[in-house]
Design a protein around this motif. Structure first.
Motif, PDB file in Angstrom:
ATOM      1  N   GLU A 277       0.853  -1.191   0.000  1.00  0.00           N
ATOM      2  CA  GLU A 277       0.000   0.000   0.000  1.00  0.00           C
ATOM      3  C   GLU A 277       0.887   1.238   0.000  1.00  0.00           C
ATOM      4  N   TRP A 278       0.347   2.363  -0.474  1.00  0.00           N
ATOM      5  CA  TRP A 278       1.180   3.559  -0.603  1.00  0.00           C
ATOM      6  C   TRP A 278       0.363   4.838  -0.372  1.00  0.00           C
ATOM      7  N   ALA A 279       1.094   5.892  -0.041  1.00  0.00           N
ATOM      8  CA  ALA A 279       0.496   7.225   0.102  1.00  0.00           C
ATOM      9  C   ALA A 279       1.498   8.250  -0.413  1.00  0.00           C
ATOM     10  N   VAL A 280       1.015   9.178  -1.237  1.00  0.00           N
ATOM     11  CA  VAL A 280       1.855  10.221  -1.832  1.00  0.00           C
ATOM     12  C   VAL A 280       1.574  11.554  -1.153  1.00  0.00           C
ATOM     13  N   PHE A 281       2.654  12.279  -0.850  1.00  0.00           N
ATOM     14  CA  PHE A 281       2.542  13.587  -0.209  1.00  0.00           C
ATOM     15  C   PHE A 281       3.349  14.626  -0.988  1.00  0.00           C
ATOM     16  N   ARG A 282       2.838  15.848  -0.984  1.00  0.00           N
ATOM     17  CA  ARG A 282       3.618  17.001  -1.426  1.00  0.00           C
ATOM     18  C   ARG A 282       4.161  17.706  -0.181  1.00  0.00           C
ATOM     19  N   LEU A 283       5.437  17.975  -0.165  1.00  0.00           N
ATOM     20  CA  LEU A 283       6.033  18.679   0.966  1.00  0.00           C
ATOM     21  C   LEU A 283       5.509  20.109   1.030  1.00  0.00           C
ATOM     22  N   GLY A 284       5.547  20.694   2.225  1.00  0.00           N
ATOM     23  CA  GLY A 284       5.177  22.094   2.359  1.00  0.00           C
ATOM     24  C   GLY A 284       6.164  23.007   1.669  1.00  0.00           C
ATOM     25  N   HIS A 285       7.398  22.534   1.525  1.00  0.00           N
ATOM     26  CA  HIS A 285       8.450  23.278   0.842  1.00  0.00           C
ATOM     27  C   HIS A 285       9.480  22.282   0.342  1.00  0.00           C
ATOM     28  N   PRO A 286       9.966  22.430  -0.902  1.00  0.00           N
ATOM     29  CA  PRO A 286      11.016  21.526  -1.368  1.00  0.00           C
ATOM     30  C   PRO A 286      12.245  21.622  -0.466  1.00  0.00           C
ATOM     31  N   GLY A 287      12.948  20.521  -0.325  1.00  0.00           N
ATOM     32  CA  GLY A 287      14.126  20.541   0.529  1.00  0.00           C
ATOM     33  C   GLY A 287      14.900  19.243   0.457  1.00  0.00           C
ATOM     34  N   VAL A 288      16.014  19.241   1.165  1.00  0.00           N
ATOM     35  CA  VAL A 288      16.865  18.059   1.281  1.00  0.00           C
ATOM     36  C   VAL A 288      16.529  17.374   2.607  1.00  0.00           C
ATOM     37  N   ILE A 289      16.078  16.140   2.528  1.00  0.00           N
ATOM     38  CA  ILE A 289      15.645  15.420   3.718  1.00  0.00           C
ATOM     39  C   ILE A 289      16.852  14.804   4.419  1.00  0.00           C
ATOM     40  N   ARG A 290      16.958  15.057   5.722  1.00  0.00           N
ATOM     41  CA  ARG A 290      18.095  14.603   6.517  1.00  0.00           C
ATOM     42  C   ARG A 290      17.730  13.478   7.478  1.00  0.00           C
ATOM     43  N   CYS A 291      16.459  13.399   7.852  1.00  0.00           N
ATOM     44  CA  CYS A 291      16.044  12.410   8.853  1.00  0.00           C
ATOM     45  C   CYS A 291      14.578  12.065   8.635  1.00  0.00           C
ATOM     46  N   ILE A 292      14.242  10.800   8.815  1.00  0.00           N
ATOM     47  CA  ILE A 292      12.864  10.336   8.651  1.00  0.00           C
ATOM     48  C   ILE A 292      12.398   9.659   9.929  1.00  0.00           C
ATOM     49  N   GLU A 293      11.170   9.961  10.326  1.00  0.00           N
ATOM     50  CA  GLU A 293      10.552   9.295  11.472  1.00  0.00           C
ATOM     51  C   GLU A 293       9.276   8.591  11.010  1.00  0.00           C
ATOM     52  N   VAL A 294       9.212   7.291  11.263  1.00  0.00           N
ATOM     53  CA  VAL A 294       8.013   6.495  10.983  1.00  0.00           C
ATOM     54  C   VAL A 294       7.531   5.945  12.321  1.00  0.00           C
ATOM     55  N   ASP A 295       6.389   6.417  12.777  1.00  0.00           N
ATOM     56  CA  ASP A 295       5.883   6.094  14.109  1.00  0.00           C
ATOM     57  C   ASP A 295       4.680   5.151  13.995  1.00  0.00           C
ATOM     58  N   THR A 296       4.800   3.965  14.582  1.00  0.00           N
ATOM     59  CA  THR A 296       3.682   3.007  14.594  1.00  0.00           C
ATOM     60  C   THR A 296       2.971   3.004  15.945  1.00  0.00           C
ATOM     61  N   ASN A 297       3.035   4.114  16.648  1.00  0.00           N
ATOM     62  CA  ASN A 297       2.380   4.255  17.948  1.00  0.00           C
ATOM     63  C   ASN A 297       0.924   3.787  17.885  1.00  0.00           C
ATOM     64  N   HIS A 298       0.513   2.950  18.833  1.00  0.00           N
ATOM     65  CA  HIS A 298      -0.829   2.364  18.967  1.00  0.00           C
ATOM     66  C   HIS A 298      -1.077   1.165  18.046  1.00  0.00           C
ATOM     67  N   PHE A 299      -0.291   1.022  17.000  1.00  0.00           N
ATOM     68  CA  PHE A 299      -0.482  -0.117  16.091  1.00  0.00           C
ATOM     69  C   PHE A 299       0.369  -1.280  16.599  1.00  0.00           C
ATOM     70  N   LYS A 300      -0.269  -2.124  17.397  1.00  0.00           N
ATOM     71  CA  LYS A 300       0.444  -3.202  18.084  1.00  0.00           C
ATOM     72  C   LYS A 300       0.236  -4.567  17.420  1.00  0.00           C
ATOM     73  N   GLY A 301      -0.939  -4.805  16.889  1.00  0.00           N
ATOM     74  CA  GLY A 301      -1.216  -6.070  16.221  1.00  0.00           C
ATOM     75  C   GLY A 301      -1.541  -5.859  14.760  1.00  0.00           C
ATOM     76  N   ASN A 302      -1.350  -4.641  14.287  1.00  0.00           N
ATOM     77  CA  ASN A 302      -1.720  -4.300  12.912  1.00  0.00           C
ATOM     78  C   ASN A 302      -0.737  -3.314  12.287  1.00  0.00           C
ATOM     79  N   PHE A 303       0.522  -3.350  12.730  1.00  0.00           N
ATOM     80  CA  PHE A 303       1.560  -2.503  12.148  1.00  0.00           C
ATOM     81  C   PHE A 303       2.051  -3.133  10.834  1.00  0.00           C
TER      82      PHE A 303
END
Length: 399
Positions: A277-303
């Motif tokens: 599955e996928w989701a596409v986003f437009r950034l609020g401003h173009p830029g060079v990405i230095r760090c990514i955070e993927v948070d599965t908070n609350h998704f315990k049996g369905n992450f």
């Protein structure tokens, strides 16, 4: 490619519903004035949760309703309220939801918009049920001259709050930044919710190019443009404020039906499955990405079992072409290779783990095979803008 097609939208469901709700209480939206709140307070308009109906619920003022309901007007005029957006920005459409107001909905509505340099210092506090605006409140709000604000929705008829007619959609064309709305009921009655769909707009001229900032945040103008599935929760939830309050405050897909009957993993421990599955986003401003955070908070049996991130730089014309082709785009480049995910966990990926150091304007989060993610953060440095979409340009003119 074993990708599942998303069910088609109904004809009555407009495209702007994929954008962010700029007025929701969850992002700081609030009602700062209302002429009358006899049966139910105007603050209910901005609740995150869908409206509910409790047949046995009454107050000393009458039937309890999960929305804004005024008394039956017996004096000249009409009822109205002023809403301060939690995220100022560009508005593309409204949903005036009359759910459960079936014999008491407002017959007509109109909406005006303003852009204020400084927000008013007053607001409505506490339970306002049974109350009406005082003389001092009326005098204070009169200074806004809101009756002269430009009209975004002209006087329009509302349908009653039955399940098949409660969503009253209004598409608008406005390229000007909005901070406040005036919602007019003509002449009185009830409305359950007001959803204000748009894209946040920030003044990037004050942000240093050496400063790391979440380029995808709702408050910084990030927006979801498309997705493969959102059965239990929309991808736009991932760019909301703070950490998710529960699973409903994240993106969650249905279980894919093309999963193998017996699951296997590769040497990295990642499930070998045919679909994703996928989701596409437009950034609020173009830029060079230095760090990514993927948070599965609350998704315990369905992450999700794993995720990867792709990115590219698109002009407005190229974005429009990608939307037409459902994001079958040759420009995607790997930003984050496939990563094994854990349940109920904040995953951080540093610059050393990323494979793309060029400026980007769009990203695609791919999860495999399915599941839920509560928050997605893309920390990076903004770069100069050329031929950018509306939310990536300079500040819009005022109304």
């Amino acid at each position: 490619m074993a990708e599942r097609r998303r069910d088609m939208k109904t004809a009555a469901e407009p495209n702007f519903l994929q954008f962010n709700d700029l007025a929701c209480e969850a992002v700081g939206g609030k009602v700062i004035f209302a002429t009358d709140e006899w049966f139910a307070p105007a603050a209910n308009l901005l609740k995150r949760e869908p409206p509910q109906f409790i047949a046995s619920a009454f107050t000393e003022f009458g039937k309890w309703m999960d929305g804004w309901e005024t008394r039956r007007k017996r004096i000249p005029g009409h009822d109205w309220c002023i809403i301060q957006l939690g995220v100022p920005g560009l508005i593309y459409g409204f949903d005036v939801d009359t759910s459960f107001f079936t014999g008491n909905h407002s017959p007509y509505v109109s909406i005006q918009a303003g852009c204020l340099d400084k927000p008013p210092t007053y607001s409505l506090e506490g339970d306002r049920t049974g109350m009406a605006a005082s003389d001092s409140e009326l005098a204070a709000v009169a200074k806004l001259d809101s009756e002269a604000w430009p009209e975004m929705v002209c006087m329009s008829q509302l349908k009653p709050g039955y399940s098949d007619s409660c969503h009253n959609y209004f598409k608008v064309n406005c390229n000007r930044r909005v901070t406040h709305l005036r919602l007019n009921m003509h002449p009185d009655g009830g409305i359950a919710r007001l959803r204000v769909y748009g894209i946040g707009q920030r003044d990037w001229s004050s942000v240093s190019t050496d400063q790391d900032i979440d380029l995808l945040a709702l408050t910084n103008g990030g927006v979801c443009l498309s997705y493969s599935d959102a059965h239990f929760g929309h991808p736009r939830n991932m760019i909301g404020l703070g950490r998710a309050v529960n699973m409903a405050d994240g993106w969650e897909t249905a279980r894919r039906l093309d999963r193998p009957k017996h699951l296997k993993v590769d040497k990295q421990g990642i499930l070998q499955v045919p679909g994703w599955e996928w989701a596409v986003f437009r950034l609020g401003h173009p830029g060079v990405i230095r760090c990514i955070e993927v948070d599965t908070n609350h998704f315990k049996g369905n992450f999700p079992d794993s995720c990867r991130m792709e990115a590219c730089f698109l002009t407005s014309k190229e974005e429009a072409q990608c939307i037409e082709t459902r994001w079958s785009c040759e420009k995607w480049r790997m930003l984050l290779p496939p990563q094994k995910l854990r349940p109920h966990h904040r995953h951080l990926y540093s610059e050393a783990e990323l494979t793309l150091s060029q400026p980007v304007s769009h990203v695609r989060l791919v999860i495999s095979p399915d599941g839920g993610v509560s928050r997605l953060r893309l920390w990076g440095q903004p770069t100069s803008v050329t031929a950018a979409p509306a939310n990536q340009q300079g500040p819009a003119s005022k109304l």
